[in-house]
Design a protein around this motif. Structure first.
Motif, PDB file in Angstrom:
ATOM      1  N   ASN A 367      35.321  48.894  53.574  1.00 60.95           N
ATOM      2  CA  ASN A 367      36.138  48.274  54.617  1.00 60.95           C
ATOM      3  C   ASN A 367      36.149  46.759  54.469  1.00 60.95           C
ATOM      4  O   ASN A 367      37.206  46.110  54.587  1.00 60.95           O
ATOM      5  N   TYR A 368      34.991  46.178  54.195  1.00 61.64           N
ATOM      6  CA  TYR A 368      34.901  44.730  53.996  1.00 61.64           C
ATOM      7  C   TYR A 368      35.758  44.310  52.806  1.00 61.64           C
ATOM      8  O   TYR A 368      36.514  43.322  52.879  1.00 61.64           O
ATOM      9  N   ALA A 369      35.638  45.049  51.697  1.00 58.72           N
ATOM     10  CA  ALA A 369      36.403  44.715  50.497  1.00 58.72           C
ATOM     11  C   ALA A 369      37.908  44.836  50.736  1.00 58.72           C
ATOM     12  O   ALA A 369      38.698  44.050  50.211  1.00 58.72           O
ATOM     13  N   SER A 370      38.304  45.817  51.547  1.00 60.47           N
ATOM     14  CA  SER A 370      39.721  45.989  51.862  1.00 60.47           C
ATOM     15  C   SER A 370      40.254  44.799  52.654  1.00 60.47           C
ATOM     16  O   SER A 370      41.346  44.289  52.381  1.00 60.47           O
ATOM     17  N   ALA A 371      39.472  44.359  53.637  1.00 64.68           N
ATOM     18  CA  ALA A 371      39.868  43.184  54.418  1.00 64.68           C
ATOM     19  C   ALA A 371      39.923  41.943  53.538  1.00 64.68           C
ATOM     20  O   ALA A 371      40.844  41.126  53.636  1.00 64.68           O
ATOM     21  N   PHE A 372      38.933  41.799  52.675  1.00 62.38           N
ATOM     22  CA  PHE A 372      38.858  40.656  51.763  1.00 62.38           C
ATOM     23  C   PHE A 372      40.103  40.609  50.872  1.00 62.38           C
ATOM     24  O   PHE A 372      40.757  39.563  50.744  1.00 62.38           O
ATOM     25  N   ALA A 373      40.435  41.758  50.247  1.00 63.33           N
ATOM     26  CA  ALA A 373      41.580  41.807  49.338  1.00 63.33           C
ATOM     27  C   ALA A 373      42.895  41.557  50.065  1.00 63.33           C
ATOM     28  O   ALA A 373      43.823  40.967  49.510  1.00 63.33           O
ATOM     29  N   SER A 374      42.979  42.004  51.318  1.00 57.79           N
ATOM     30  CA  SER A 374      44.220  41.801  52.082  1.00 57.79           C
ATOM     31  C   SER A 374      44.465  40.323  52.358  1.00 57.79           C
ATOM     32  O   SER A 374      45.616  39.903  52.550  1.00 57.79           O
ATOM     33  N   LEU A 375      43.408  39.537  52.383  1.00 54.80           N
ATOM     34  CA  LEU A 375      43.554  38.095  52.575  1.00 54.80           C
ATOM     35  C   LEU A 375      43.908  37.389  51.266  1.00 54.80           C
ATOM     36  O   LEU A 375      44.643  36.393  51.262  1.00 54.80           O
ATOM     37  N   VAL A 376      43.412  37.923  50.165  1.00 57.94           N
ATOM     38  CA  VAL A 376      43.695  37.320  48.860  1.00 57.94           C
ATOM     39  C   VAL A 376      45.184  37.378  48.539  1.00 57.94           C
ATOM     40  O   VAL A 376      45.747  36.419  47.994  1.00 57.94           O
ATOM     41  N   VAL A 377      45.852  38.489  48.883  1.00 61.73           N
ATOM     42  CA  VAL A 377      47.276  38.621  48.554  1.00 61.73           C
ATOM     43  C   VAL A 377      48.144  37.698  49.399  1.00 61.73           C
ATOM     44  O   VAL A 377      49.329  37.520  49.110  1.00 61.73           O
ATOM     45  N   GLU A 378      47.567  37.096  50.424  1.00 59.68           N
ATOM     46  CA  GLU A 378      48.315  36.150  51.252  1.00 59.68           C
ATOM     47  C   GLU A 378      48.219  34.723  50.719  1.00 59.68           C
ATOM     48  O   GLU A 378      48.770  33.794  51.318  1.00 59.68           O
ATOM     49  N   LYS A 379      47.523  34.565  49.589  1.00 63.29           N
ATOM     50  CA  LYS A 379      47.345  33.242  48.995  1.00 63.29           C
ATOM     51  C   LYS A 379      47.920  33.241  47.585  1.00 63.29           C
ATOM     52  O   LYS A 379      47.973  34.273  46.929  1.00 63.29           O
ATOM     53  N   GLU A 380      48.324  32.096  47.114  1.00 59.51           N
ATOM     54  CA  GLU A 380      48.837  31.970  45.758  1.00 59.51           C
ATOM     55  C   GLU A 380      47.689  31.769  44.780  1.00 59.51           C
ATOM     56  O   GLU A 380      46.796  30.961  45.013  1.00 59.51           O
ATOM     57  N   GLY A 381      47.723  32.538  43.679  1.00 58.48           N
ATOM     58  CA  GLY A 381      46.698  32.381  42.652  1.00 58.48           C
ATOM     59  C   GLY A 381      45.537  33.325  42.848  1.00 58.48           C
ATOM     60  O   GLY A 381      45.014  33.468  43.956  1.00 58.48           O
TER      61      GLY A 381
END
Length: 405
Positions: A367-381
């Motif tokens: 669950n933590y990793a899913s939340a983490f990855a969902s934030l990464v796709v909102e950033k460039e790079g």
């Protein structure tokens, strides 16, 4: 002279900072000779001179120097790395050791991804940056709070210094960066769709495929202190296999991200504790085309039968599926505004490994990793990681984290 300088370097590495007088007494040589030796080592960037002595350089670029090096310093450099400073009590110390790739990313923004027969795309922007699955996973694990040691290999071209400088400034605790003149630093060309944020990647692995058995053996100290060993299949398969065997010998939990997928990795799966394939890798490993949760469940069972105890299939917008202890758990994807999906899978693997290293329950880790990855796709790079505040806020927005399916 060669052996004395090597021994001096080893001593400085062990003590971090030493005085000229102490070295003179220890090696029964004059202060002038010590200063000459220190100047020689400093000329290669292995140490730095401080008032009255010298200090070890923790982040050294590990390279074989010029062929006319008659004093063998090249061999010394290849074995220098930052001393392990993880807690002495290994139980849940939160240390992750990562073997993986470093790439220079050439990122091209286009209106849409190319379709069959389309020969020319108009790019709105082109940029260069550090990347690679291993480097991205190390950044993610570090951002998630783990103590991280990262091992990779680069060429002797102009991009090798970019790799070194990036890792030094990244916040990763320590790294071993090998260097070879036999191949160029890995390079990837990434097309990012401005329409949906999706991407496709073309890679030239270069030096990432040149890791030797001796370089794997040199991981012994860092790996033996780790709680988790995370790796993927971007390096040469012989290195991947040797590293997994070494982790097994040291009784360190192995997490494998089979990307890019290769049939050769199947023989290693009985030595892997947790495998994290995406839809494409799960399809290749199982022979079952993964299209939805039902087909993912079938694929997970087949992969489990290959010898892996725990299977986590990442499915992008469909979330993640866990097969563990004869049960299936589905983790729906967090809602996010997708800007750039490059590195989302790497972010998931790194964040998941960090939480596992801290001793968290596997359900919480996913669950933590899913939340983490969902934030990464909102950033460039791919190297742009979320803050702790962002992660905690997103975690609090969801009450139900998973469901039995």
């Amino acid at each position: 002279m060669k052996h004395r300088r090597e021994n001096i370097l080893v001593y400085i590495k062990a003590h971090n900072v030493v005085s000229v007088d102490a070295l003179a007494a220890l090696f029964s040589i004059s202060s002038r000779t010590v200063r000459n030796d220190l100047a020689y080592l400093a000329s290669f960037g292995l140490i730095k001179r401080v008032h009255g002595g010298a200090a070890f350089v923790h982040h050294a670029l590990l390279t074989q120097l010029t062929r006319d090096d008659k004093n063998g310093i090249g061999q010394i450099i290849r074995n220098v790395k930052r001393p392990c400073a993880a807690p002495e009590n290994k139980q849940h110390s939160g240390k992750v050791c990562i073997l993986g790739t470093f790439f220079v990313d050439i990122i091209t923004k286009v209106d849409h991804l190319p379709t069959h027969g389309e020969e020319l795309l108009l790019a709105s922007d082109i940029s260069f940056g550090p990347g690679g699955k291993g480097a991205n996973q190390a950044l993610a694990a570090s951002a998630a709070g783990a103590w991280v040691h990262f091992v990779a290999k680069v060429g002797t071209d102009q991009f090798s210094q970019m790799a070194h400088d990036h890792l030094v400034s990244s916040g990763i605790n320590s790294f071993t960066l090998y260097q070879t003149p036999e191949a160029s630093t890995g390079c990837s060309v990434i097309y990012v769709s401005q329409e949906h944020g999706e991407s496709i990647i073309a890679i030239s692995p270069g030096a990432n495929k040149k890791i030797t058995d001796l370089e794997i053996a040199a991981m012994y100290q860092e790996l033996s202190a780790a709680d988790i060993f995370l790796l993927h299949t971007g390096n040469n398969i012989s290195a991947v296999t040797s590293a997994i065997k070494l982790a097994n010998l040291l009784n360190v939990m192995v997490i494998l991200n089979p990307a890019p997928i290769t049939e050769e990795i199947k023989s290693c799966l009985p030595m892997v504790n947790i495998i994290i394939p995406n839809v494409i890798a799960a399809t290749r490993l199982s022979g079952i085309e993964v299209q939805d949760l039902d087909s993912a469940k079938l694929a997970a069972k087949v992969i489990h039968a290959l010898g892996v105890n725990t299977v986590i299939i990442t499915m992008g917008g469909f979330g993640a599926l866990l097969y563990f202890d004869s049960s299936f758990y589905h983790f729906p994807a967090y809602t996010s505004v997708q800007i750039d999906t490059t590195g989302a899978g790497d972010a998931f693997c790194g964040a998941f490994s960090a939480m596992m290293a801290k001793g968290e329950n596997i359900l919480y880790c996913i669950n933590y990793a899913s939340a983490f990855a969902s934030l990464v796709v909102e950033k460039e790079g791919a190297a742009n990681m979320p803050s702790g505040e962002e992660i905690n806020y997103r975690l609090k927005r969801r009450t139900s984290h998973y469901e039995l399916v």
